[in-house]
Design a protein around this motif. Structure first.
Motif, short mmCIF file in Angstrom:
data_model
loop_
_atom_site.label_atom_id
_atom_site.label_comp_id
_atom_site.label_asym_id
_atom_site.label_seq_id
_atom_site.Cartn_x
_atom_site.Cartn_y
_atom_site.Cartn_z
N ASN A 15 5.42 32.97 45.24
CA ASN A 15 5.21 33.54 46.85
C ASN A 15 3.77 32.96 47.13
O ASN A 15 2.90 32.83 46.47
N THR A 73 -0.31 45.14 44.09
CA THR A 73 -1.38 43.86 43.92
C THR A 73 -2.58 43.99 44.79
O THR A 73 -3.78 43.95 44.59
N GLY A 104 4.60 36.01 51.33
CA GLY A 104 4.21 37.47 50.94
C GLY A 104 3.69 37.70 49.76
O GLY A 104 4.46 37.75 48.83
N ILE A 105 2.37 37.94 49.75
CA ILE A 105 1.89 38.43 48.38
C ILE A 105 1.55 39.87 48.65
O ILE A 105 0.38 39.94 49.46
N GLY A 106 2.12 40.83 48.05
CA GLY A 106 1.45 42.10 48.11
C GLY A 106 1.89 43.03 49.37
O GLY A 106 1.51 44.33 49.33
N SER A 146 8.83 44.04 39.86
CA SER A 146 9.19 42.93 38.82
C SER A 146 7.74 42.82 37.86
O SER A 146 8.02 42.27 36.67
N ALA A 147 6.48 43.42 38.42
CA ALA A 147 5.39 42.99 37.61
C ALA A 147 4.89 44.52 37.22
O ALA A 147 3.87 44.77 36.83
N GLU A 199 1.14 44.90 38.24
CA GLU A 199 0.87 44.60 39.50
C GLU A 199 2.07 45.40 40.47
O GLU A 199 2.25 44.95 41.47
N ARG A 249 15.53 36.53 37.26
CA ARG A 249 15.30 35.70 36.34
C ARG A 249 15.14 36.58 35.09
O ARG A 249 14.45 36.13 34.16
N PHE A 250 15.49 38.11 35.12
CA PHE A 250 14.87 38.93 33.81
C PHE A 250 15.70 39.06 32.67
O PHE A 250 15.37 39.83 31.82
N ASP A 254 10.11 31.80 41.15
CA ASP A 254 9.64 33.28 41.52
C ASP A 254 8.57 33.65 40.63
O ASP A 254 8.68 34.20 39.64
N ILE A 255 7.09 33.31 41.07
CA ILE A 255 5.91 34.02 40.42
C ILE A 255 4.95 34.32 41.41
O ILE A 255 5.23 34.38 42.81
N ALA A 256 4.05 35.45 41.01
CA ALA A 256 3.38 36.22 41.86
C ALA A 256 2.57 35.42 42.87
O ALA A 256 2.28 35.25 44.00
N VAL A 296 7.81 29.63 35.23
CA VAL A 296 7.09 28.58 35.09
C VAL A 296 6.77 28.11 33.82
O VAL A 296 6.05 27.24 33.46
N LYS A 297 7.25 29.20 32.74
CA LYS A 297 6.65 28.95 31.60
C LYS A 297 7.50 27.88 30.69
O LYS A 297 8.48 27.21 31.39
N1 LIG Z 1 5.30 38.91 45.86
C1 LIG Z 1 4.23 39.73 45.14
O1 LIG Z 1 3.39 40.17 45.98
C2 LIG Z 1 4.21 39.67 43.91
C3 LIG Z 1 5.20 39.65 43.20
N2 LIG Z 1 5.41 39.96 41.88
C4 LIG Z 1 6.54 39.48 40.90
O2 LIG Z 1 6.34 40.06 39.59
C5 LIG Z 1 7.30 39.15 38.78
C6 LIG Z 1 6.13 38.51 37.89
O3 LIG Z 1 5.37 37.42 38.29
P1 LIG Z 1 4.44 36.83 37.36
O4 LIG Z 1 3.32 37.51 36.74
O5 LIG Z 1 3.98 35.70 38.26
O6 LIG Z 1 5.28 36.24 36.41
P2 LIG Z 1 5.28 35.56 34.82
O7 LIG Z 1 4.94 36.86 34.22
O8 LIG Z 1 6.53 34.81 34.75
O9 LIG Z 1 3.87 34.77 35.28
C7 LIG Z 1 4.18 33.34 35.39
C8 LIG Z 1 3.27 32.40 34.80
O10 LIG Z 1 1.91 32.40 35.79
C9 LIG Z 1 0.86 33.04 35.33
N3 LIG Z 1 0.38 34.02 36.39
C10 LIG Z 1 0.78 35.13 36.82
N4 LIG Z 1 -0.22 35.64 37.61
C11 LIG Z 1 -1.30 34.74 37.80
C12 LIG Z 1 -2.37 34.66 38.49
N5 LIG Z 1 -2.65 35.51 39.46
N6 LIG Z 1 -3.41 33.71 38.16
C13 LIG Z 1 -2.83 32.73 37.29
N7 LIG Z 1 -1.76 32.65 36.62
C14 LIG Z 1 -1.10 33.52 37.08
C15 LIG Z 1 1.46 33.85 34.13
O11 LIG Z 1 0.19 33.92 33.10
P3 LIG Z 1 -0.49 35.20 32.59
O12 LIG Z 1 0.37 36.52 32.80
O13 LIG Z 1 -1.09 35.05 31.34
O14 LIG Z 1 -1.45 35.13 33.67
C16 LIG Z 1 2.28 33.02 33.78
O15 LIG Z 1 2.10 31.99 32.64
C17 LIG Z 1 7.78 37.97 39.64
O16 LIG Z 1 8.98 38.45 39.98
C18 LIG Z 1 7.08 38.13 40.90
O17 LIG Z 1 7.72 37.52 42.06
C19 LIG Z 1 4.31 40.19 40.92
C20 LIG Z 1 2.99 40.15 41.99
C21 LIG Z 1 3.19 40.10 43.23
#
Ligand SMILES: NC(=O)C1=CN([C@@H]2O[C@H](COP(=O)(O)OP(=O)(O)OC[C@H]3O[C@@H](n4cnc5c(N)ncnc54)[C@H](OP(=O)(O)O)[C@@H]3O)[C@@H](O)[C@H]2O)C=CC1
Ligand SMILES: Nc1nc2c(ncn2[C@@H]2O[C@H](COP(=O)(O)O)[C@@H](O)[C@H]2O)c(=O)[nH]1
Length: 327
Positions: A147, A177, A168-170, A257-258, A270, A68-69, A118-120, A94-95
């Motif tokens: 995830n 992470t 899968g987280i991490g 991706s992070a 992360e 989605r980048f 796809d968010i963390a 999710v924005k």
């Molecule tokens: N599978 C894994 O273990 C992980 C995967 N990723 C990958 O990295 C990419 C970026 O992920 P992500 O940062 O979520 O995406 P985004 O930057 O699009 O963030 C998504 C939304 O979730 C919020 N958010 C992110 N992390 C948290 C948290 N821990 N608690 C509360 N709110 C949160 C963000 O706000 P704000 O940034 O302001 O907090 C934002 O509003 C994705 O592709 C994801 O799959 C990243 C880390 C772990």
């Protein structure tokens, strides 16, 4: 949680062979209304998949999830794939702008066959709301949400309408992470998969931590319908990451991706960047994965993936390689 273990800690126990040749073993898997050649999908990351790889995968009967980048390219991507009668499988975040994007798809009558959220930290209201939003505007799209790493999360996302969850987280190769936050399923991803699998009533995609082809069979044994893989797909000639040469050897770039390389800034980082050895062509890896999985099925004493789901196993605690290298 008791009895935690990871991929390296487990060996599956062979059962009597019922096929004459491994080529009789069927590695196909059905997700939603589509059947794919392998229960494997390259990670939806910018150094793992691009248009070219997505098209190759779809044309050849494999599942794929576009990342989605480059959000502005998604509408053209869906049109291009569907014009060719190929599945369109995209990712969203999710924005706020993603809500508008889903509405635009619905208004234009563009219905991706698969949408992955796809968010963390997928166990969140933001993902639950996005699942509901997609299901209300695009009820025919198959929604994968993640995830997550707990049974509660799987149940909540399924209850909100997700058709599959991603676990899968991490555990990922370029993930930091676990180090930066102290949280996640790194080091016990396979046990987390089993834990989540027991709660799931819909398919689970195991995401991260796959280091060998045998780990695909182990994921299936512990509840996965599909397995998402990054690092094993990063080193191909076709992989989108940059290619570099060092001491006469070729390497490919692979970043999280992070990571700051993806984000363009050092905020909430992360993920990291690494280089993996160049390993030839994607087709050869996919063929080898299929052959290895066919062999797994034969050792499981069956002729399809279901046989693997019922085999016994032992916990060998990190000793299976006995100090040997894999290759
Ligand atoms: N599978 C894994 O273990 C992980 C995967 N990723 C990958 O990295 C990419 C970026 O992920 P992500 O940062 O979520 O995406 P985004 O930057 O699009 O963030 C998504 C939304 O979730 C919020 N958010 C992110 N992390 C948290 C948290 N821990 N608690 C509360 N709110 C949160 C963000 O706000 P704000 O940034 O302001 O907090 C934002 O509003 C994705 O592709 C994801 O799959 C990243 C880390 C772990
Ligand atoms: N914690 C982070 N995890 C990430 C990041 N980018 C991707 N990922 C996850 O890793 C898997 C791939 O794992 P691998 O072991 O097969 O290489 C991928 O699908 C994501 O879930 C990140 O920056 N940080």
């Amino acid at each position: 949680m008791e009895n935690v273990f990871d991929y390296e800690d487990i060996q599956l126990i062979p059962a009597k062979c019922v096929v004459d040749t491994r080529s009789e073993c069927d590695t196909t898997v059905t997700l939603g209304n589509h059947t794919f050649k392998l229960p494997v999908v390259p990670a939806n990351m910018q150094t793992i998949i691009d248009d070219h790889i997505a098209t190759y995968m779809a044309e050849n009967g494999y599942f794929y999830i576009m990342h989605r980048f480059q959000p502005e390219t998604r509408i053209e991507f869906i049109k291009k794939m569907q014009t060719r009668n190929l599945i369109a499988s995209i990712s969203v975040g999710v924005k706020k702008e993603e809500y508008a994007f889903i509405r635009t798809l619905a208004d234009e009558g563009l219905i991706p066959e698969f949408i992955t959220i796809d968010i963390a930290h997928g166990h969140s209201e933001s993902v639950i709301e996005m699942i509901k939003h997609i299901k209300s505007h695009l009820p025919d799209s198959f929604v994968i949400a993640g995830n997550v790493g707990t049974p509660e999360a799987v149940r909540e996302l399924e209850h909100a309408g997700a058709d599959a969850t991603k676990v899968g987280i991490g555990p990922g190769k370029v993930c930091i992470t676990k180090i930066k936050t102290g949280f996640g399923t790194g080091g016990w991803q396979l046990a987390a998969l089993r834990w989540c699998g027991k709660a799931a009533s819909k398919p689970i995609i195991a995401d991260g931590g796959i280091r060998t082809h045998g780990d695909i069979a182990k994921s299936v044994r512990f509840g996965a319908s599909m397995v998402m893989i990054g690092s094993l797909f990063a080193g191909h000639e076709e992989s989108p990451g940059d290619t570099i040469e060092k001491d006469g050897k070729l390497y490919k770039e692979y970043f999280g991706s992070a990571s700051e390389f993806q984000k363009g800034e050092k905020k909430n980082v992360e993920g990291k960047k690494m280089y993996v050895e160049h390993k030839g062509y994607l087709k050869d890896t996919l063929d080898e994965m299929e052959q290895d999985l066919q062999s797994s099925i034969s050792y499981a004493g069956g002729n399809n993936l279901d046989a693997i789901r019922h085999v016994d196993y032992v916990v060998v605690k990190n000793s299976i390689f006995n100090g040997d290298k894999v290759y």
